[in-house]
Design a protein around this motif. Sequence first.
Motif, short mmCIF file in Angstrom:
data_model
loop_
_atom_site.label_atom_id
_atom_site.label_comp_id
_atom_site.label_asym_id
_atom_site.label_seq_id
_atom_site.Cartn_x
_atom_site.Cartn_y
_atom_site.Cartn_z
N THR A 392 0.82 -1.21 0.00
CA THR A 392 0.00 0.00 0.00
C THR A 392 0.85 1.26 0.00
OG1 THR A 392 -0.14 -0.08 2.43
CG2 THR A 392 -1.93 -1.14 1.18
N ASP A 393 2.16 1.10 0.03
CA ASP A 393 3.07 2.24 0.03
C ASP A 393 3.30 2.68 -1.42
OD1 ASP A 393 5.26 3.96 0.05
OD2 ASP A 393 6.30 2.89 1.64
N ASN A 394 2.64 3.75 -1.81
CA ASN A 394 2.72 4.18 -3.21
C ASN A 394 4.11 4.61 -3.63
OD1 ASN A 394 0.01 3.66 -3.39
ND2 ASN A 394 -0.64 5.81 -3.34
N ALA A 395 4.86 5.16 -2.69
CA ALA A 395 6.23 5.57 -3.03
C ALA A 395 7.08 4.35 -3.35
CB ALA A 395 6.83 6.36 -1.87
N SER A 396 6.93 3.29 -2.58
CA SER A 396 7.65 2.05 -2.84
C SER A 396 7.22 1.46 -4.18
CB SER A 396 7.39 1.05 -1.71
OG SER A 396 7.96 -0.20 -2.00
N ARG A 397 5.93 1.45 -4.42
CA ARG A 397 5.40 0.94 -5.70
C ARG A 397 5.99 1.69 -6.88
NH1 ARG A 397 -0.30 3.07 -6.61
NH2 ARG A 397 1.04 4.87 -7.10
N ASP A 398 5.94 3.00 -6.80
CA ASP A 398 6.41 3.81 -7.93
C ASP A 398 7.91 3.66 -8.14
OD1 ASP A 398 3.82 4.63 -8.25
OD2 ASP A 398 4.09 6.59 -7.32
N LEU A 399 8.65 3.45 -7.07
CA LEU A 399 10.09 3.22 -7.20
C LEU A 399 10.36 1.93 -7.96
CD1 LEU A 399 12.72 4.65 -6.32
CD2 LEU A 399 12.76 3.11 -4.33
N VAL A 400 9.59 0.88 -7.65
CA VAL A 400 9.73 -0.39 -8.35
C VAL A 400 9.39 -0.21 -9.83
CG1 VAL A 400 8.79 -2.72 -8.60
CG2 VAL A 400 9.36 -1.83 -6.32
N LEU A 401 8.30 0.48 -10.13
CA LEU A 401 7.90 0.68 -11.52
C LEU A 401 8.94 1.49 -12.28
CD1 LEU A 401 4.08 1.45 -11.08
CD2 LEU A 401 5.10 -0.62 -12.03
N GLU A 402 9.53 2.47 -11.63
CA GLU A 402 10.50 3.34 -12.29
C GLU A 402 11.86 2.68 -12.48
OE1 GLU A 402 12.96 7.46 -11.28
OE2 GLU A 402 11.13 7.00 -10.16
N LYS A 403 12.28 1.86 -11.53
CA LYS A 403 13.65 1.36 -11.52
C LYS A 403 13.82 -0.05 -12.09
CE LYS A 403 15.36 5.00 -9.39
NZ LYS A 403 16.32 5.92 -10.06
N THR A 404 12.74 -0.72 -12.45
CA THR A 404 12.85 -2.07 -13.03
C THR A 404 12.26 -2.07 -14.43
OG1 THR A 404 10.72 -2.81 -12.12
CG2 THR A 404 12.69 -3.18 -10.77
N VAL A 405 12.73 -3.02 -15.25
CA VAL A 405 12.20 -3.21 -16.60
C VAL A 405 11.71 -4.65 -16.72
CG1 VAL A 405 12.73 -3.18 -19.07
CG2 VAL A 405 13.82 -1.53 -17.55
N SER A 406 10.47 -4.81 -17.15
CA SER A 406 9.90 -6.15 -17.31
C SER A 406 8.88 -6.12 -18.44
CB SER A 406 9.23 -6.62 -16.01
OG SER A 406 8.16 -5.75 -15.66
N GLY A 407 8.47 -7.31 -18.88
CA GLY A 407 7.49 -7.38 -19.95
C GLY A 407 6.16 -6.75 -19.57
N GLY A 408 5.71 -6.99 -18.35
CA GLY A 408 4.45 -6.45 -17.86
C GLY A 408 4.42 -6.49 -16.35
N VAL A 409 3.48 -5.77 -15.77
CA VAL A 409 3.38 -5.66 -14.31
C VAL A 409 1.92 -5.77 -13.89
CG1 VAL A 409 3.82 -4.20 -12.28
CG2 VAL A 409 5.41 -4.15 -14.22
N THR A 410 1.68 -6.48 -12.81
CA THR A 410 0.40 -6.41 -12.12
C THR A 410 0.67 -5.97 -10.69
OG1 THR A 410 -0.73 -8.08 -13.47
CG2 THR A 410 -1.59 -7.71 -11.26
N ILE A 411 -0.12 -5.01 -10.22
CA ILE A 411 0.02 -4.47 -8.88
C ILE A 411 -1.05 -5.08 -7.97
CG2 ILE A 411 -0.07 -2.36 -7.47
CD1 ILE A 411 2.37 -2.49 -9.28
#
Length: 482
Positions: A392-411
């Motif tokens: 539920t920590d949006n800052a942590s979530r956004d850091l993961v989305l910004e700093k990793t590269v993958s084919g797709g993501v589900t949150i």
Amino acid sequence: MDMNPAPEVIAQTLDAALERLRAAYRAAPNPSLEQRRDWLSRLATLTERHADEINEAISADFGHRSRQETELADLSLIVSSIKHTKRHLAGWMKPRRAATALQYLPAKNRLMSQALGVVGIIAPWNYPHQLAIGPAIAAFAAGNRVMLKPSEFTPRYSALLAKLVGEYFSADEMVVVPGSMEVGKAFSELRFDHLVFTGSTATGRQVAIAAAKNLTPVTLELGGKSPAIVDASADIKATAGSLAFGKLLNAGQTCIAPDYLLVAESKRDELVRALIAAASKMYPTLDDNPDYTAIINDRHFGRLNDLLADAAEHGAQLVPLTGSAVPEKGKEPGNRKLPPMLVLNATPGMRIMQEEIFGPLLPVVTYKDDVREAIDFINERERPLALYWYGTDNASRDLVLEKTVSGGVTINDCLWHLSQESQPFGGVGASGMGAYHGEWGFRTLSKEKPVFYQSRMNGVSLLYPPYGKTFARMVRLLKAIA
């Protein structure tokens, strides 16, 4: 086709099938909207009318496949994709406007989508109907003919698909070529206009090499080790239910299944307890449970047991998720239902952390509660096909989305990004190249041809030789207004 024909027979058979399809394309290179919708409708009818036969064939190939899982992942996804494609196809086919630079006005630019020709599809065994027919939907939507090689690991389904396609399509519309790995190798060497392959990274490399000899463009849907990050802020009970479902669907034989967990250290023990509770509720028994799917064949069953043995030898703690022990090799011949297992204290040197698992085994790696440690762990490895984040920590979530590269993501869930027809599905790096699903499949398997419409009122003749002062003035003007 004979499962063990001579190489020259394989080549002749495949060449003849391809030439029939190519001749049909040359005769009608721009199928109408009505024709494309008709092809799609036939795929839908084939799927819906013969759902029971498809289900039974797939289950027989697996030794047991959950009927409901086949309905969910192989049949309903295909029907939904066809409905979405038919609904939007007219809009996709329309020529698209493209901006025209000021200096060329009143001319105009358009993008015109055209069929490529013949699309080859090499499908895997884990979701045999979805991953065979899914690319065919995109190919037909784009106006192509289709040649399809299903997996040799699903011989009953492959034979059924060849029979059904022969009933619903002519040999110059769609052809299914079942057969051995030798057939698959020869298939990948054909001069298709595009080749779609779904399977392992190792085989994908070989397919890309074979296709490169003909400069055949490829879409590779591969796999790899897809991580799930469980943040310190995660709702552990909900997270455990999602992970148990995503990992144990099809007994883990899913290219986008969570391959390992990266868990905040403070949450590990709570998550382990919650995973055991969730998995035990979903699968209270295994052998007599029709909801739990078997491993596809003895080779993969043995490979998974070897991964567990190697992990245990190197210090891992094996924790059954459903209270069942790991079956001994050779025990209960023909029973390939592998008990789901957590692998605690997993380390990078273990085979289970180096190879794609493709089974109901789930390594757990902890990190300090700072998610940057998890991000570094992921980025030190090949880019995954999927990535999952729970919290539920949006800052942590956004850091993961910004700093990793993958084919797709589900949150806060897993797997479901694959079923979004309004989004592309595809890998990156070792997990694949290219994308399809929905409009992205249509674009991938079309040639988007740029067309420049010159206006009768234009000054292009002022750039013609002999070059002189007029030419120089025109060049200066073009530079000024570009």
